[in-house]
Design an enzyme around this catalytic site. Structure first.
Site, mmCIF file in Angstrom:
data_model
loop_
_atom_site.group_PDB
_atom_site.id
_atom_site.type_symbol
_atom_site.label_atom_id
_atom_site.label_comp_id
_atom_site.label_asym_id
_atom_site.label_seq_id
_atom_site.Cartn_x
_atom_site.Cartn_y
_atom_site.Cartn_z
ATOM 1 N N GLN A 21 10.083 -0.759 8.490
ATOM 2 C CA GLN A 21 9.954 -1.190 9.791
ATOM 3 C C GLN A 21 11.489 -1.031 10.245
ATOM 4 O O GLN A 21 11.416 -1.114 11.642
ATOM 5 C CB GLN A 21 9.288 -2.359 10.190
ATOM 6 N N LYS A 72 7.898 7.247 9.993
ATOM 7 C CA LYS A 72 8.114 6.043 10.873
ATOM 8 C C LYS A 72 9.391 6.310 11.909
ATOM 9 O O LYS A 72 9.297 5.538 12.857
ATOM 10 C CB LYS A 72 8.005 4.749 10.120
ATOM 11 N N CYS A 77 -2.531 -3.854 6.164
ATOM 12 C CA CYS A 77 -2.026 -4.107 4.987
ATOM 13 C C CYS A 77 -1.018 -5.234 4.448
ATOM 14 O O CYS A 77 -0.259 -5.153 3.761
ATOM 15 C CB CYS A 77 -1.375 -2.789 4.679
ATOM 16 N N HIS A 116 3.934 -6.121 3.256
ATOM 17 C CA HIS A 116 2.991 -5.182 3.192
ATOM 18 C C HIS A 116 2.242 -4.964 1.672
ATOM 19 O O HIS A 116 2.902 -5.377 0.774
ATOM 20 C CB HIS A 116 3.660 -3.896 3.790
ATOM 21 N N ASP A 154 12.392 -3.534 1.546
ATOM 22 C CA ASP A 154 11.343 -2.666 2.280
ATOM 23 C C ASP A 154 11.927 -2.541 3.594
ATOM 24 O O ASP A 154 11.793 -3.345 4.571
ATOM 25 C CB ASP A 154 10.105 -3.176 2.323
#
Length: 410
Positions: free
Chosen positions: A203, A226, A366, A121, A200
């Site tokens: 997700q 999220k 993104c 991202h 990261d």
């Protein structure tokens, strides 16, 4: 009984008249909030609203307790070694920037290398571009194969003794693939013990059990919105010994121990990274969301994601003009199915489906370097969560099958 049968009732947004019949499949962008999260935020403002960490009176003490108890919940959620390793931020983007502007700018030297993957991202690209330009370091890219897999040979060839930082998405927001973060971290730490691994987790944390110690992560970032939490709250995990050696990102109220006219000493970790009035209600809402997900079971959520992805991928495969991006195995999509339709722009796909009350995402997500690698300007993306029903996924497939006809193709 499916998870949607058990838990969809907790989400009042699906009961609102203006949302009647809407199929929401944009969960990779943001999830919906159950009533318990909304209630937790409301209770904080109705009962314990005061500035945490600043007052010696009862109301402020209760606000502080709420805030710090939320930190402990987040730490336990990702298995940090202590609550002090959790820093509250606005979102994963701010968390990643915090690491880049502090640890990155303080430790990367000329000639060092920072390794990221082609599927990152923008939030995990731009901060490292900034560090490399400022320090005259080199940005190195891990490439994936046609099945969206970063091979052992690839990361072993790119991570070297010159690598100072590896920063990688646990789960891709385009492919949905789960990257071999544990193996990459172990190799990076072996090749260069001074190398740190930044993950990261935006997700992954909503969809699977994440254990930062088992992963070998030195830092991990994620967003509350999220995983059914509020917008505007996120977290950064950092190993305490690294945080203690790192200068703060922002300076101001509550991140200090003592200030003179000429100098200042900073507060202990994690407070030295949380300048100004904190988002206490957001932290409380995030903790409520985490408790909610843990009560459901992250293993059950992951299994449910796979089942919904299977329905979608098998349904789309019946249409030769639809092309799913990434791995052919539905179990390697984390509920994310990204696709194109021959002759139809992804923005048109999204607009047409919206007219049929199906909400999906279209664009570059993104992740423009990945789109460039794939040779497309944009794609369409459907992303599931535990409150989505199997019938919703089948409806989505049925509508996609008709898009070309509605566009005038025979």
């Amino acid at each position: 009984m499916s998870l949607s049968d058990l838990y969809r009732k907790d989400f009042n947004i699906f009961k609102a008249p203006e949302n009647e019949g809407v199929v929401y499949l944009d969960n990779a962008a943001t999830a919906q909030r159950p009533q318990c999260v909304i209630d937790a935020i409301s209770d904080f403002y109705n009962k314990n609203n005061a500035n945490p960490l600043r007052g010696l009176y009862g109301l402020s003490v209760r606000a502080t307790d709420d805030y710090e108890n939320s930190r402990a919940v987040v730490g336990q959620f990702i298995n940090s070694s202590c609550a002090e390793e959790i820093i509250f931020t606005r979102n994963a983007s701010e968390s990643l920037n915090l690491v880049a502007y502090t640890y990155g700018m303080q430790n990367v030297k000329e000639g060092d290398e920072i390794v990221i993957s082609c599927m990152e991202h923008h939030s995990n690209i731009l901060p490292w571009q900034m560090v490399c330009k400022a320090k005259n370091a080199k940005l190195v890219w891990l490439e994936c194969d046609g099945q969206a897999v970063i091979s052992k040979e690839e990361y072993e060839s790119k991570i070297t003794a010159r690598t100072k930082i590896v920063s990688i998405a646990h789960v891709s927001n385009v492919f949905g693939i789960t990257n071999p973060v544990k193996e990459i971290a172990a190799y990076a730490h072996t090749v260069n013990p001074e190398c740190i691994v930044v993950v990261d987790g935006a997700q992954s944390t909503p969809h699977m059990k994440v254990d930062v110690q088992a992963l070998g992560a030195d830092f991990l970032a994620f967003s509350g919105h999220k995983l059914c939490g509020p917008m505007g709250i996120g977290a950064l995990y950092g190993r305490k010994e690294l945080l203690e050696k790192t200068e703060p990102f922002m300076r101001g109220g509550e991140m200090i121990e003592y200030v003179t006219r000429q100098d200042a000493t900073y507060a202990e970790v994690p407070h030295k990274f949380e300048a100004g009035t904190v988002n206490a209600s957001g932290a409380v809402g995030l903790a409520a969301a985490i408790k909610y997900l843990e009560a459901i079971g992250l293993d059950k959520i992951e299994e449910n994601d796979n089942n919904l992805a299977k329905i979608i991928m098998e349904g789309l495969a019946e249409n030769p003009f639809v092309h799913v991006i990434g791995n052919k195995d539905y179990r390697k999509h984390c509920g994310i199915v990204t696709f194109t339709i021959d002759g139809v722009h992804p923005h048109d796909i999204s607009s047409i489906l919206d007219s049929e009350k199906v909400a999906i995402r279209a664009g570059h997500h993104c992740a423009q370097p990945l789109m460039q690698k794939l040779g497309v300007g944009s794609t369409a993306r459907a992303s599931c969560y535990f409150y989505n029903t199997e019938d919703e996924c089948r409806k989505f497939v049925e509508k996609v099958a008709q898009v070309r006809k509605w566009m005038g193709y025979k």
